[in-house]
Design a protein around this motif. Structure first.
Motif, PDB file in Angstrom:
ATOM      1  N   THR A  94       0.671  -1.329   0.058  1.00  0.00           N
ATOM      2  CA  THR A  94       0.061   0.021  -0.054  1.00  0.00           C
ATOM      3  C   THR A  94       0.905   1.318  -0.043  1.00  0.00           C
ATOM      4  O   THR A  94       2.024   1.312   0.212  1.00  0.00           O
ATOM      5  N   GLY A  95       0.207   2.467  -0.306  1.00  0.00           N
ATOM      6  CA  GLY A  95       1.016   3.715  -0.432  1.00  0.00           C
ATOM      7  C   GLY A  95       0.002   4.905  -0.069  1.00  0.00           C
ATOM      8  O   GLY A  95      -1.119   4.668  -0.126  1.00  0.00           O
ATOM      9  N   TRP A  96       0.694   6.030   0.465  1.00  0.00           N
ATOM     10  CA  TRP A  96       0.021   7.209   0.693  1.00  0.00           C
ATOM     11  C   TRP A  96       0.641   8.280   0.581  1.00  0.00           C
ATOM     12  O   TRP A  96       2.147   8.348   0.415  1.00  0.00           O
ATOM     13  N   SER A  97       0.165   9.550   0.498  1.00  0.00           N
ATOM     14  CA  SER A  97       1.010  10.723   0.083  1.00  0.00           C
ATOM     15  C   SER A  97       0.205  11.834   1.076  1.00  0.00           C
ATOM     16  O   SER A  97      -1.083  11.921   1.452  1.00  0.00           O
ATOM     17  N   ILE A  98       1.007  12.967   1.222  1.00  0.00           N
ATOM     18  CA  ILE A  98       0.405  14.149   1.867  1.00  0.00           C
ATOM     19  C   ILE A  98       1.067  15.096   1.180  1.00  0.00           C
ATOM     20  O   ILE A  98       2.296  15.425   0.847  1.00  0.00           O
ATOM     21  N   ASN A  99      -0.018  15.920   0.575  1.00  0.00           N
ATOM     22  CA  ASN A  99       0.697  17.342  -0.182  1.00  0.00           C
ATOM     23  C   ASN A  99      -0.155  18.348  -0.055  1.00  0.00           C
ATOM     24  O   ASN A  99      -1.293  18.817  -0.491  1.00  0.00           O
ATOM     25  N   PRO A 100       0.396  19.117   0.755  1.00  0.00           N
ATOM     26  CA  PRO A 100      -0.135  20.553   1.332  1.00  0.00           C
ATOM     27  C   PRO A 100      -0.118  21.592   0.369  1.00  0.00           C
ATOM     28  O   PRO A 100      -1.368  22.543   0.364  1.00  0.00           O
ATOM     29  N   THR A 102      -1.678  21.035  -2.377  1.00  0.00           N
ATOM     30  CA  THR A 102      -2.937  20.671  -3.200  1.00  0.00           C
ATOM     31  C   THR A 102      -4.102  21.418  -2.106  1.00  0.00           C
ATOM     32  O   THR A 102      -5.227  21.197  -2.400  1.00  0.00           O
ATOM     33  N   GLY A 103      -3.727  21.963  -0.932  1.00  0.00           N
ATOM     34  CA  GLY A 103      -4.537  22.326   0.007  1.00  0.00           C
ATOM     35  C   GLY A 103      -5.237  21.450   1.010  1.00  0.00           C
ATOM     36  O   GLY A 103      -5.976  21.488   1.806  1.00  0.00           O
ATOM     37  N   ASN A 104      -4.511  20.071   1.112  1.00  0.00           N
ATOM     38  CA  ASN A 104      -4.941  19.199   1.817  1.00  0.00           C
ATOM     39  C   ASN A 104      -3.457  18.648   2.755  1.00  0.00           C
ATOM     40  O   ASN A 104      -2.662  18.116   2.188  1.00  0.00           O
ATOM     41  N   ASN A 105      -3.708  18.759   4.033  1.00  0.00           N
ATOM     42  CA  ASN A 105      -2.805  18.418   5.071  1.00  0.00           C
ATOM     43  C   ASN A 105      -2.929  16.790   5.630  1.00  0.00           C
ATOM     44  O   ASN A 105      -2.138  16.554   6.280  1.00  0.00           O
ATOM     45  N   LYS A 106      -3.928  16.229   4.988  1.00  0.00           N
ATOM     46  CA  LYS A 106      -4.235  14.915   5.623  1.00  0.00           C
ATOM     47  C   LYS A 106      -3.660  13.718   4.747  1.00  0.00           C
ATOM     48  O   LYS A 106      -3.603  13.946   3.336  1.00  0.00           O
ATOM     49  N   ALA A 107      -3.231  12.552   5.262  1.00  0.00           N
ATOM     50  CA  ALA A 107      -2.960  11.663   4.260  1.00  0.00           C
ATOM     51  C   ALA A 107      -3.752  11.132   3.536  1.00  0.00           C
ATOM     52  O   ALA A 107      -4.745  10.858   3.992  1.00  0.00           O
ATOM     53  N   THR A 108      -3.537  10.618   2.208  1.00  0.00           N
ATOM     54  CA  THR A 108      -4.366  10.378   1.109  1.00  0.00           C
ATOM     55  C   THR A 108      -3.690   9.093   0.709  1.00  0.00           C
ATOM     56  O   THR A 108      -2.543   8.861   0.235  1.00  0.00           O
ATOM     57  N   ALA A 109      -4.555   8.007   0.588  1.00  0.00           N
ATOM     58  CA  ALA A 109      -4.167   6.570  -0.109  1.00  0.00           C
ATOM     59  C   ALA A 109      -3.704   6.790  -1.659  1.00  0.00           C
ATOM     60  O   ALA A 109      -4.291   7.678  -2.195  1.00  0.00           O
ATOM     61  N   PHE A 239       6.383   4.219   7.917  1.00  0.00           N
ATOM     62  CA  PHE A 239       5.805   4.147   6.577  1.00  0.00           C
ATOM     63  C   PHE A 239       4.424   3.842   6.680  1.00  0.00           C
ATOM     64  O   PHE A 239       3.571   3.734   5.529  1.00  0.00           O
ATOM     65  N   ALA A 240       3.579   3.707   7.823  1.00  0.00           N
ATOM     66  CA  ALA A 240       2.336   3.738   8.267  1.00  0.00           C
ATOM     67  C   ALA A 240       1.713   4.968   7.849  1.00  0.00           C
ATOM     68  O   ALA A 240       2.037   5.849   8.253  1.00  0.00           O
ATOM     69  N   MET A 241       0.407   4.764   7.158  1.00  0.00           N
ATOM     70  CA  MET A 241      -0.506   5.656   6.801  1.00  0.00           C
ATOM     71  C   MET A 241      -1.022   6.303   7.990  1.00  0.00           C
ATOM     72  O   MET A 241      -1.714   5.793   8.871  1.00  0.00           O
ATOM     73  N   PRO A 242      -0.733   7.663   8.603  1.00  0.00           N
ATOM     74  CA  PRO A 242      -1.509   8.429   9.598  1.00  0.00           C
ATOM     75  C   PRO A 242      -2.968   8.422   9.384  1.00  0.00           C
ATOM     76  O   PRO A 242      -3.504   8.545   8.204  1.00  0.00           O
ATOM     77  N   ASN A 243      -3.683   8.491  10.712  1.00  0.00           N
ATOM     78  CA  ASN A 243      -4.938   8.467  10.379  1.00  0.00           C
ATOM     79  C   ASN A 243      -5.505  10.120  10.283  1.00  0.00           C
ATOM     80  O   ASN A 243      -4.946  11.069  10.223  1.00  0.00           O
TER      81      ASN A 243
END
Length: 243
Positions: A94-100, A102-109, A239-243
């Motif tokens: 699995t994988g995830w990202s955080i890209n502020p 884009t205006g989103n500070n939450k982790a996205t799969a 490496f774990a995706m934050p909630n």
């Protein structure tokens, strides 16, 4: 008559798989020399983790990048652009990202195809032990690369991703890698030209890379490694995706 006989022999050998066997032997000889040039089996077999701090020159900006990798388990990169830190991570399958930005500070799969294309980043040892990893290798001839004679070796991963390695006939370092992936339904080709090989803990790494991608045509990025740490202790929780 003689020509016909030679053709018959050729096709007989081809059907018997003789030429495929010769090609495989050539690939294994090239890979063996590459492994030796990179530091040898003893060193590569013990490579389990890595931390890299680097800087990328792109579009007149110097972009810091911190990367942490655990062999076949996890990959995490943190890239700081204009004060914002972009995180990309792979955790097993699995994988995830955080890209502020884009205006989103939450982790996205990450989508499945993105995880598939990034999965190879968790393999620190490349061509080493490729058969046990389930990779397929083919020797696709020889070329001239900016004056250097190279072997063109295509590696197909278990997930179908292909990476073409241009291996120097002189040093047996990989001087260029071309990777083809599919992101959001779009085929993307990236090119990585490697140089400035330095030894760290007995293993040689390219400290300079020039990267280009079809996703950003006409743009070249220069990556310079500042520090490289071999086999540091890594907390797998990163490496774990934050909630």
């Amino acid at each position: 008559m003689r020509k016909t006989t030679y053709l018959n022999i050729f096709f007989l050998l081809l059907s018997a798989g003789v030429f495929q066997t010769i090609s495989a032997q050539n690939v294994d000889e090239i890979v063996a020399k590459h492994i030796k040039a990179m530091g040898g089996e003893d060193k590569l077999s013990k490579l389990q983790s890595m931390k890299i701090t680097a800087e990328m020159d792109v579009m007149n900006m110097q972009v810091p990048i911190n990367t942490t990798i655990v062999q076949n388990q996890g990959f995490r990169s943190e890239t700081t652009v204009q004060g914002a830190t972009i995180v990309q991570a792979i955790n097993g399958n699995t994988g995830w990202s955080i890209n502020p930005m884009t205006g989103n500070n939450k982790a996205t799969a990450l989508p499945e195809e993105a995880v598939k294309s990034m999965a190879s980043e968790t393999d620190l040892t490349g061509l080493y032990n490729y058969k046990q990893k389930g990779y397929q290798l083919t020797l696709d001839g020889e070329e001239d690369l900016a004056g250097a004679k190279v072997y063109k070796v295509t590696m197909t991963l278990k997930n179908g991703v292909k990476r073409v390695n241009y291996i120097s006939k002189d040093t047996f370092y990989i001087l260029k890698i071309i990777a083809k992936t599919n992101v959001n339904g779009q085929d993307i080709e990236s090119e990585n030209v490697q140089s400035d090989f330095r030894q760290v803990d007995g293993i040689y790494y390219p400290f300079t890379s020039e990267v280009s991608t079809s996703a950003m045509p006409g743009t070249k990025m220069a990556l310079h490694i500042k520090t490289l740490e071999v086999n540091p202790k890594i907390d797998p929780a990163i490496f774990a995706m934050p909630n």
